[in-house]
Scaffold this active site. Sequence first.
Site, PDB file in Angstrom:
ATOM      1  N   GLN A 101       7.231  -7.421  -8.184  1.00 36.63           N
ATOM      2  CA  GLN A 101       7.240  -8.220  -6.962  1.00 36.63           C
ATOM      3  C   GLN A 101       6.642  -9.579  -7.282  1.00 36.63           C
ATOM      4  OE1 GLN A 101       5.551  -6.464  -3.447  1.00 36.63           O
ATOM      5  NE2 GLN A 101       5.769  -8.337  -2.239  1.00 36.63           N
ATOM      6  N   CYS A 109       8.131  -6.188  -0.410  1.00 29.06           N
ATOM      7  CA  CYS A 109       7.646  -4.923  -0.977  1.00 29.06           C
ATOM      8  C   CYS A 109       8.309  -3.710  -0.337  1.00 29.06           C
ATOM      9  CB  CYS A 109       6.125  -4.823  -0.872  1.00 29.06           C
ATOM     10  SG  CYS A 109       5.468  -4.927   0.802  1.00 29.06           S
ATOM     11  N   HIS A 180       1.033  -3.117   2.485  1.00 27.83           N
ATOM     12  CA  HIS A 180       1.821  -3.146   1.257  1.00 27.83           C
ATOM     13  C   HIS A 180       2.512  -1.792   1.089  1.00 27.83           C
ATOM     14  CE1 HIS A 180       3.051  -4.213  -2.747  1.00 27.83           C
ATOM     15  NE2 HIS A 180       2.323  -3.277  -3.313  1.00 27.83           N
ATOM     16  N   ASP A 195       4.683   0.419  -8.002  1.00 30.91           N
ATOM     17  CA  ASP A 195       4.103  -0.658  -7.198  1.00 30.91           C
ATOM     18  C   ASP A 195       4.485  -1.976  -7.864  1.00 30.91           C
ATOM     19  OD1 ASP A 195       2.558  -2.560  -5.922  1.00 30.91           O
ATOM     20  OD2 ASP A 195       0.683  -1.423  -6.039  1.00 30.91           O
TER      21      ASP A 195
END
Length: 252
Positions: A101, A109, A180, A195
Amino acid sequence: MAAPSSAAAAPAPAPVSPDERWPPLESSPDVFNQLMWSLGVPEDVAEFHDVYSLDADALEMVPRPVLAVIFCFPDPTQDASNPSQHVLVTGEKETLFFIKQIESLGNACGTIALIHAVGNAYPEISLLKNSSLDTFAKSSSGMTSYERAMFLEKDDDMARAHSVAASAGDTKLSDDVEEHYICFVECDGTLYELDGMKPGPIKHGSSSPESLLQDAVNIIKATMHNIPNSVKFNVMVLSRKAEQYGAIIPDN
């Protein structure tokens, strides 16, 4: 020779900021399903569901089979993850589909977590041929996580679908985004946390398709314990629809 125009030239449109191109998504199965189905996952194949409680009895009620777990949580100011986690280096696990990201992806996200969920669910999920996700997956095959991020940032179809899904939520969009999204998947007997803000996938120990949800919940509970002053948590699962379990949708 052409005569000069008397009309003033129209001003160039103002550049769109990353947060405007990629606004935050509401943590809702309805929003994620709309986005996923619009991008190329057939509606009769897979669906997102809320996980209403992390208690064992409630987890038993979650539709199976679970293909991925998505966790929305307040982004902590410091790493609240398990210190024993192992961040993979690039190329260590090439079978995992992972996207960084980068800053120009704004609040993407949610879409990145969705792509991580779907992109690592093969062969349980087949995509509609030439759909946005099918094109993205094929075009970005072999790219690094950073190259995929750059490719996603320039993908107007994906950005447009993300924006439509963001506007469909019941929650009013805000410039102050504190939450997030991350995704948990099982691959080759191991639980991975995906992530996009981290350098790579995170290995969390052994797992299986049957234990994926419970194994992910164990990590989620630890994260929630380390952020005690918030109630802004939500867990969703991507499940294969029961009537399609074991069937693969042809792409032609």
